[in-house]
Design a protein around this motif. Sequence first.
Motif, short mmCIF file in Angstrom:
data_model
loop_
_atom_site.label_atom_id
_atom_site.label_comp_id
_atom_site.label_asym_id
_atom_site.label_seq_id
_atom_site.Cartn_x
_atom_site.Cartn_y
_atom_site.Cartn_z
N LEU A 1 48.69 92.21 38.01
CA LEU A 1 47.64 91.14 38.23
C LEU A 1 47.58 90.12 37.24
O LEU A 1 47.22 90.47 35.93
CB LEU A 1 46.23 91.55 38.50
N PRO A 2 48.01 88.94 37.45
CA PRO A 2 48.89 88.34 38.34
C PRO A 2 50.16 89.18 38.75
O PRO A 2 50.59 90.02 37.95
CB PRO A 2 49.11 86.85 38.31
N ASP A 3 50.87 88.71 39.83
CA ASP A 3 51.90 89.28 40.26
C ASP A 3 53.40 88.65 39.73
O ASP A 3 53.54 87.61 40.05
CB ASP A 3 51.86 89.58 41.91
N THR A 4 54.34 89.46 39.62
CA THR A 4 55.60 89.13 39.51
C THR A 4 56.42 90.14 40.64
O THR A 4 56.07 91.36 40.56
CB THR A 4 56.40 89.30 38.15
N PRO A 5 56.95 89.74 41.55
CA PRO A 5 57.83 88.43 41.75
C PRO A 5 57.03 87.31 42.48
O PRO A 5 57.67 86.23 42.77
CB PRO A 5 59.18 89.03 42.52
N THR A 6 56.06 87.58 43.26
CA THR A 6 55.75 86.93 44.05
C THR A 6 54.68 85.41 43.73
O THR A 6 54.65 84.45 44.17
CB THR A 6 54.57 87.04 45.19
N GLY A 7 54.40 85.57 42.25
CA GLY A 7 53.66 84.56 41.57
C GLY A 7 52.39 84.18 42.31
O GLY A 7 51.40 83.01 42.38
N THR A 8 51.67 85.21 42.66
CA THR A 8 50.42 85.10 43.33
C THR A 8 49.30 86.23 42.72
O THR A 8 49.83 87.02 41.78
CB THR A 8 50.43 85.63 44.65
N LEU A 9 48.03 85.88 42.89
CA LEU A 9 47.15 86.77 42.15
C LEU A 9 46.06 87.24 43.61
O LEU A 9 45.48 86.83 44.26
CB LEU A 9 46.12 86.17 41.38
N ALA A 10 46.16 88.81 43.52
CA ALA A 10 45.38 89.44 44.34
C ALA A 10 44.11 88.98 44.44
O ALA A 10 43.35 89.28 43.39
CB ALA A 10 45.59 90.99 44.43
N PRO A 11 43.43 88.71 45.65
CA PRO A 11 41.90 88.34 45.51
C PRO A 11 41.03 89.74 45.26
O PRO A 11 41.37 90.66 45.60
CB PRO A 11 41.89 87.48 46.86
N PRO A 12 39.75 89.28 44.87
CA PRO A 12 38.84 90.40 44.66
C PRO A 12 38.64 91.34 45.73
O PRO A 12 38.57 92.64 45.53
CB PRO A 12 37.59 89.51 44.36
N ARG A 13 38.67 90.81 46.75
CA ARG A 13 38.74 91.59 48.23
C ARG A 13 39.60 92.68 48.17
O ARG A 13 39.38 93.96 48.54
CB ARG A 13 38.71 90.92 49.38
N LEU A 14 41.03 92.46 47.87
CA LEU A 14 42.12 93.29 48.03
C LEU A 14 41.91 94.26 46.86
O LEU A 14 42.22 95.46 46.83
CB LEU A 14 43.28 92.77 47.94
N VAL A 15 41.53 93.70 45.62
CA VAL A 15 41.19 94.83 44.26
C VAL A 15 40.36 95.49 44.72
O VAL A 15 40.52 96.75 44.40
CB VAL A 15 40.89 93.99 43.12
N ARG A 16 39.13 95.13 45.22
CA ARG A 16 38.08 96.20 45.51
C ARG A 16 38.59 97.44 46.64
O ARG A 16 38.33 98.80 46.53
CB ARG A 16 36.97 95.59 45.99
N ALA A 17 39.21 97.03 47.62
CA ALA A 17 39.60 97.94 48.57
C ALA A 17 40.83 98.83 47.83
O ALA A 17 40.40 100.22 48.24
CB ALA A 17 40.38 97.17 49.73
N ILE A 18 41.75 98.37 46.95
CA ILE A 18 42.52 99.30 46.42
C ILE A 18 41.75 100.34 45.39
O ILE A 18 42.09 101.41 45.60
CB ILE A 18 43.61 98.53 45.67
N CYS A 19 40.82 99.85 44.77
CA CYS A 19 39.81 100.87 43.78
C CYS A 19 39.22 101.66 44.73
O CYS A 19 39.05 102.95 44.23
CB CYS A 19 39.05 99.77 43.06
N SER A 20 38.72 101.53 45.90
CA SER A 20 38.12 102.40 46.76
C SER A 20 38.88 103.57 47.10
O SER A 20 38.58 104.67 47.17
CB SER A 20 37.47 101.73 48.32
N ILE A 21 40.16 103.28 47.73
CA ILE A 21 41.22 104.14 47.85
C ILE A 21 41.41 105.11 46.67
O ILE A 21 41.62 106.21 46.90
CB ILE A 21 42.44 103.58 48.52
N ALA A 22 41.55 104.43 45.44
CA ALA A 22 41.79 105.21 44.30
C ALA A 22 40.76 106.17 44.23
O ALA A 22 40.78 107.49 43.48
CB ALA A 22 42.17 104.31 43.12
#
Length: 426
Positions: A165-186
């Motif tokens: 976060l942000p990402d290589t190779p795509t040059g994008t930043l995962a939005p908060p919604r995706l980060v929260r979803a990943i943390c919930s699974i963790a």
Amino acid sequence: MAHWRMSPNLELNQVVDRLNAAGADIMNLAFGESRLPLLPSLADLLTAAAHRTTYGPVAGTPAVREAAAGFLGRRGLPTDPEQVVVAPGSKPLLMAVQLAVPGDVLLPRPCWNSYAPQARLAGKAPIGVPITAEAGGVPDPAALRATIRTARARGLDPRLLICTLPDTPTGTLAPPRLVRAICSIAEDEDLVILSDEIYRDIVHDPGTEFLSPAEVAPHRTVVTNGLSKSMALGGWRIGLARFPAGARGEQIQAGVLGAASDLWSTLAHPMQEVAGYVLGDPPEVRERLAASARLHGSVARTLHTVMVAAGARCRPPTAAFYVYPDFEPLRAPLAALGITDSHSLQQYLFEEYDIAVLAGHKLGDETGALRFKASTSMLYGRTPDEQLEALDSADPAALPHIRRATRRIEAAVADLRSRCLVEDSV
């Protein structure tokens, strides 16, 4: 004994440098280096501290750990200095965390090309999980749950999840919604999260919301960062890690320090002086960060436009200095040119147009996909004067030397597309 090869980005960069030194003119878009001149005050700090040649504490001096804690706190992560370890680059810290955390490793696919080899060096299985169409750096949440189930059924033991976060190779930043979803699974699966935030200070729009997994799941998230990308100090090798408070974090940190004591001992004192100053966020550093983010964003958006015009799909870049085009829409005519996967696409661009990119399969992507990473930071100029001009410009992509570079890429991919159309019409 396993056969280990050099990291593909470093290997290709050395090849390009050698060929260019011999008289070639290869445009190198394969290497993730921030090609910007040194902030002069940092050279003065390094020189003044050059006499400090003794070993220091493995975790770093109290002063640099205090500075790192303040740096992290100003970015939404309240941190005690005791939670911080500094090292010669973030790469060895990432390796040490892999050594300290048991179990196998879940990775977004594609991702930075050193995560999977580091996992194998640590005796772990790297487990790739597809990213979303929206952004890279974190796995698609639905795919992550399914992958964990499948991996366990195969006898694997996924315990560590790496995010970028942000990402290589795509040059994008995962939005908060995706980060929260990943943390919930963790939380559900009791995973340790390793959040690689080396590009944190290279978000193109300063108003973009940044959410670290350490804000959502602080008790299970290790954060790494460094000065290689944001301050263009790759060769100086300055990295830092923040460990969770509490027993879990202390255990991981102890493992990292144990590995550090036998692998690199300590970050050199002169580099700690530089780190302490930069991590204090003085005005000249803040100004350099803002100018760099503006430059990275301007050129990345331009190259994104070039790739889309050539017929590729490509996530709009929002951070770092990369684009990750997908030439799947041109698969059939590309096949007529002998281009059937990322390897042959990389080779074709290199051999026909003298342009080096990093094939997607070297980043853990599907072997047959027609994707590659292109680093836009290599276009800022061949001399420090050109690079400074780019930093100072309100519209860097319009500068003559940058425009010449992007036109060369534009001409190459336009020619590739035209060859595809000719082959497709035959």
